[in-house]
Design an enzyme around this catalytic site. Structure first.
Site, short mmCIF file in Angstrom:
data_model
loop_
_atom_site.label_atom_id
_atom_site.label_comp_id
_atom_site.label_asym_id
_atom_site.label_seq_id
_atom_site.Cartn_x
_atom_site.Cartn_y
_atom_site.Cartn_z
N CYS A 1 31.72 0.73 24.04
CA CYS A 1 30.65 0.01 23.35
C CYS A 1 30.81 0.20 21.83
CB CYS A 1 29.29 0.47 23.85
SG CYS A 1 27.92 -0.64 23.41
N HIS B 1 30.18 -0.53 29.61
CA HIS B 1 30.07 0.91 29.89
C HIS B 1 30.66 1.19 31.28
CE1 HIS B 1 27.35 2.28 26.58
NE2 HIS B 1 27.07 0.97 26.53
N GLU C 1 31.43 3.89 32.61
CA GLU C 1 30.96 5.16 33.21
C GLU C 1 29.85 4.96 34.22
OE1 GLU C 1 28.60 4.84 29.25
OE2 GLU C 1 30.52 4.20 30.09
#
Length: 594
Positions: free
Chosen positions: A395, A522, A524
């Site tokens: 990001c 993102h 993750e």
């Protein structure tokens, strides 16, 4: 529908979120479909505008919900996809209904209006499918945030008390998590905190069926007997959550103490439940404990004083490192300590930060907002690019990598983001036209969006298994300026992933670098134990010197470790659309995990 509610007294080190996640995992392994709800007693509409330093990370769901980080634990442990409806806050729903006129002519009160709204919300959210199948789940795990006795929790406790009567005692199981401290001087386990917590809970109309006691070591039988007597809970329903090497052991602790049998007895499910199948989970937990070859990753962020601010980053790195058979070592570096200002104001911190950065095998710059630490993150990106250190920017970390390239390679020293410098002459990153500058909450580009790969020769495309597109979760207001993309690409910076319009940059890479990748999304948030995020897997692979091997493998492999009776591990790989699995057998002591 069956409901398992997890409440908490004073808890140290291990919270209710991991307990609720572990219970959900065990029930799922017993053959039940499971969903989860988190109740947060704060007045915010959602977690979107809350400071990560105060409350931990904001976790983003597929539908764009900005929610409490515990929902990330639920998704990771249970391998489900929750919705914004699965996070209830005091600020949601009731105030909206009042403004809409649903209570017109009535005085809106805690009882019955708020308590009824909470119960209705629970029933509605529990019926939303979260596992890819149709129809509601069998069991809903509900975590009540906060601590018993908090003023802000009172409406929810009253609502849950009423809810237990609404659904019936055979459909409602209450697990209370509380602390049993150990006095270091004499080693005595003290039960008073739990006794008082349960007394307060019962005074509010709820009686726990099971006690989950947090302690540094297993509870002695005499302590269990005392808790059973004073808390009115059967002794076999008192379990210990004691210190262990990693949180993946918590479901195993609960299983060993037969916590699932206690839950099944309360919910009258013993006749239809299977024996918990946690062999693969157990193997993974043991693997994590035995890893010894380190891989050192420097995470350069703004909120490093509270590690929960980057909880999903930490977990995604852990998933990837275990998958590659490496022991993860994270160096948390405050971005401000890398800047020239720190060299003058705090030279020791400056020197220590740069020592950690230069000693890392890989560098990760996560997302964030605001000006603090920006130049330090840019310096980290520059160091990684110039010294060929594996780099992953997420990001804001991607945007700053682009800005650094513009400043250093394109020769535009004042290049910047309009978020950081609205008057910059070379805006590399600009505000998205659909965003709002007047309302902060819920106005970003949020949730699952599709990224299309522009070439199959890129590292990111190979890591994702040469698919034509991938769906990942987003949370941003600013984007790379599409007007500057031709200039970047003519100088060697390639945008290998774009949105459906081709105008919004999603993935950036340096082809001539060992691993220099930035993602606007993102990754993750979708990483799972045993199913690591491809980009995190790439970072760990590059940091370990194994990226070429990793890229040669199909990233569509699903790795399923199974323990065999001879003490070895069977690992089955499903490659792409292959019809037959190919089996490879390793000994556990080999510590080889693909």
């Amino acid at each position: 529908m069956k409901y398992v509610v997890v409440s908490g007294g004073v808890v140290s080190g291990l919270g209710k979120g991991v307990t609720a996640s572990s219970i959900g995992l065990i029930l799922k392994s017993c053959g039940f479909r499971v969903t989860a709800i988190k109740i947060d007693p704060y007045l915010n509409i959602d977690a979107g505008t809350m400071s990560p330093i105060e409350h931990g990370e904001v976790y983003v769901l597929d539908d764009g919900g900005e929610v409490d980080l515990d929902l990330g634990n639920y998704e990771r442990f249970m391998d489900i996809k929750l919705t914004r409806e699965n996070n209830i806050t005091t600020g949601k729903h009731v105030l909206e209904k009042e403004r809409r006129g649903d209570y017109l002519g009535k005085t809106v009160q805690v009882v019955p209006h708020i308590t009824n709204a909470i119960q209705d919300w629970i029933e509605r959210a529990a019926k939303i499918p979260v596992d890819g199948q149709s129809g509601p789940a069998d069991v809903c795990v509900i975590e009540l945030g906060g601590t018993i006795g908090d003023i802000e929790s009172m409406p929810f406790i009253e609502a849950l008390g009423q809810f237990s009567y609404r659904v019936g005692s055979e459909n409602f199981c209450l697990i209370h998590v509380s602390l049993v401290p150990v006095l270091n001087v004499v080693g005595e386990q003290k039960t008073k905190p739990t006794q008082h917590s349960v007394r307060d809970l019962r005074g509010l109309g709820l009686s726990p069926n099971i006690l989950a006691c947090r302690s540094t070591k297993p509870l002695e039988d005499s302590v269990k007997a005392k808790l059973s007597q004073f808390c009115h809970v059967p002794m076999e329903n008192v379990v210990t959550l004691y210190d262990c090497p990693n949180i993946w052991h918590i479901p195993l602790l609960l299983k060993e103490q037969k916590a699932h049998e206690a839950i099944l007895r309360v919910l009258n499910l013993r006749g239809v439940a299977k024996e918990p199948a946690l062999e693969e989970w157990s193997l993974m937990a043991k693997m994590c404990d035995t890893l010894h070859v380190p891989v050192r990753i420097a995470v350069v962020g703004k909120y490093t004083e509270l590690l929960d601010s980057y909880l999903s980053i930490h977990k995604a790195l852990l998933h990837a490192s275990v998958a590659r058979g490496k022991k993860l070592v994270i160096d948390w570096i405050s971005a401000s300590d890398l800047e020239q200002g720190a060299k003058k104001e705090n030279p020791d911190a400056y020197k220590a930060a740069w020592k950690l950065l230069k000693g890392a095998n890989g560098i990760l710059v996560p997302g964030g907002f605001g000006n603090r630490g920006i130049e330090g993150k840019i310096l980290a990106a520059k160091y990684a690019r110039e010294n060929r250190v594996p780099y992953l920017g997420i990001c804001l970390g991607m945007q700053l990598a682009v800005i650094e390239f513009a400043r250093t390679v394109l020769g535009l020293p004042d290049a910047n983001s309009t978020e950081l410098d609205p008057n910059t002459k070379h805006p590399c990153v600009i505000f998205m036209p659909e965003g709002s500058k007047t309302q902060m909450g819920g106005t970003m580009r949020l949730g699952s969006r599709r990224t299309y790969f522009q070439t199959k020769d890129s590292k990111s495309a190979k890591l994702y298994g040469n698919r034509s597109f991938v769906d990942e979760r987003h949370r941003h207001r600013y984007e790379v300026n599409p007007a500057m993309v031709p200039r970047f690409e003519s100088s060697g910076l390639t945008f290998t992933g774009k949105d459906e319009t081709g105008q919004r940059m999603e993935i950036v890479e340096l082809p001539n670098h060992p691993f220099y990748v930035g993602a606007q999304f993102h990754p993750e948030y979708k990483s799972r134990p045993g199913k690591p995020s491809p980009l995190f897997l790439g970072l760990i692979g590059a940091a370990s010197g194994e990226l070429d091997v990793l890229l040669q493998q199909s990233c569509q492999e699903t790795v399923v470790p199974r323990p065999l009776s001879n003490g070895k591990i069977e690992k089955v790989f499903w490659k792409g659309a292959a019809k037959k699995p190919v089996s490879v057998v390793y000994s556990l002591c080999d510590r080889i995990y693909s």
